[in-house]
Design a protein around this motif. Structure first.
Motif, short mmCIF file in Angstrom:
data_model
loop_
_atom_site.label_atom_id
_atom_site.label_comp_id
_atom_site.label_asym_id
_atom_site.label_seq_id
_atom_site.Cartn_x
_atom_site.Cartn_y
_atom_site.Cartn_z
N TYR A 19 5.93 -1.04 9.79
CA TYR A 19 5.44 0.16 9.11
C TYR A 19 4.02 0.52 9.57
O TYR A 19 3.74 1.67 9.89
CB TYR A 19 5.48 -0.04 7.59
N ILE A 20 3.12 -0.47 9.61
CA ILE A 20 1.72 -0.15 9.95
C ILE A 20 1.56 0.27 11.40
O ILE A 20 0.60 0.93 11.75
CB ILE A 20 0.73 -1.29 9.62
N ALA A 21 2.50 -0.12 12.24
CA ALA A 21 2.42 0.28 13.65
C ALA A 21 2.49 1.80 13.79
O ALA A 21 1.95 2.35 14.74
CB ALA A 21 3.55 -0.37 14.45
N GLY A 22 3.11 2.47 12.83
CA GLY A 22 3.24 3.92 12.90
C GLY A 22 2.42 4.65 11.85
O GLY A 22 2.66 5.82 11.55
N THR A 23 1.43 3.99 11.26
CA THR A 23 0.63 4.56 10.18
C THR A 23 -0.85 4.37 10.48
O THR A 23 -1.24 3.39 11.10
CB THR A 23 0.96 3.85 8.84
N GLU A 24 -1.67 5.29 10.00
CA GLU A 24 -3.12 5.13 10.14
C GLU A 24 -3.56 3.85 9.45
O GLU A 24 -3.09 3.53 8.37
CB GLU A 24 -3.84 6.32 9.51
N GLU A 25 -4.50 3.14 10.06
CA GLU A 25 -4.94 1.86 9.52
C GLU A 25 -5.47 2.00 8.10
O GLU A 25 -5.13 1.20 7.23
CB GLU A 25 -6.00 1.23 10.42
N GLU A 26 -6.30 2.99 7.84
CA GLU A 26 -6.89 3.16 6.51
C GLU A 26 -5.80 3.34 5.46
O GLU A 26 -5.85 2.73 4.39
CB GLU A 26 -7.82 4.36 6.50
N HIS A 27 -4.82 4.16 5.78
CA HIS A 27 -3.73 4.41 4.83
C HIS A 27 -2.88 3.15 4.63
O HIS A 27 -2.49 2.83 3.51
CB HIS A 27 -2.85 5.58 5.33
N SER A 28 -2.62 2.42 5.71
CA SER A 28 -1.78 1.23 5.60
C SER A 28 -2.47 0.15 4.77
O SER A 28 -1.81 -0.58 4.04
CB SER A 28 -1.42 0.69 6.98
N VAL A 29 -3.79 0.05 4.85
CA VAL A 29 -4.53 -0.93 4.04
C VAL A 29 -4.40 -0.59 2.57
O VAL A 29 -4.19 -1.48 1.73
CB VAL A 29 -6.02 -0.99 4.48
N GLU A 30 -4.48 0.69 2.21
CA GLU A 30 -4.32 1.11 0.82
C GLU A 30 -2.93 0.76 0.31
O GLU A 30 -2.78 0.27 -0.81
CB GLU A 30 -4.56 2.60 0.68
N ILE A 31 -1.92 1.00 1.12
CA ILE A 31 -0.54 0.69 0.74
C ILE A 31 -0.38 -0.81 0.53
O ILE A 31 0.21 -1.25 -0.46
CB ILE A 31 0.46 1.17 1.82
N LEU A 32 -0.91 -1.61 1.45
CA LEU A 32 -0.82 -3.06 1.33
C LEU A 32 -1.49 -3.54 0.05
O LEU A 32 -0.95 -4.38 -0.67
CB LEU A 32 -1.44 -3.75 2.54
N GLN A 33 -2.67 -3.02 -0.26
CA GLN A 33 -3.38 -3.42 -1.48
C GLN A 33 -2.54 -3.11 -2.71
O GLN A 33 -2.46 -3.92 -3.64
CB GLN A 33 -4.73 -2.73 -1.56
N GLU A 34 -1.89 -1.96 -2.73
CA GLU A 34 -1.06 -1.59 -3.88
C GLU A 34 0.16 -2.51 -4.00
O GLU A 34 0.48 -2.97 -5.09
CB GLU A 34 -0.61 -0.13 -3.76
N LEU A 35 0.82 -2.79 -2.89
CA LEU A 35 1.99 -3.67 -2.92
C LEU A 35 1.61 -5.08 -3.38
O LEU A 35 2.29 -5.69 -4.20
CB LEU A 35 2.65 -3.72 -1.55
#
Length: 78
Positions: A19-35
């Motif tokens: 998933y993060i390979a196709g997503t902006e790093e900043e956005h992917s970090v936010e998603i990871l923190q939420e999960l």
């Protein structure tokens, strides 16, 4: 130190690396923190979080009873 029985749970967010390979790093970090926050809240009072590594959590409890094992199965669909 005497041996201790318990339950070990390793919760890994499946597909996160892809998933993060196709997503902006900043956005992917936010998603990871939420999960990870959702997992942390699910573990509260049941498991002790021993280690956080990337998108995985290693947690334990000294409980081995049917109730904790059923909770793990229900929570993670095992």
């Amino acid at each position: 130190m005497p041996p201790v029985q318990g339950t070990l749970v390793i919760a890994d967010i499946s597909g996160y690396t892809r998933y993060i390979a196709g997503t902006e790093e900043e956005h992917s970090v936010e998603i990871l923190q939420e999960l990870l926050s959702v997992l942390y809240r699910a573990f509260e009072g049941r498991l002790s979080i021993d280690q956080l590594e990337g998108d995985a959590i290693c947690a334990t409890t000294e409980r081995t009873d049917a109730e904790i094992l059923a909770w793990v199965k229900d929570t993670f669909g095992g």
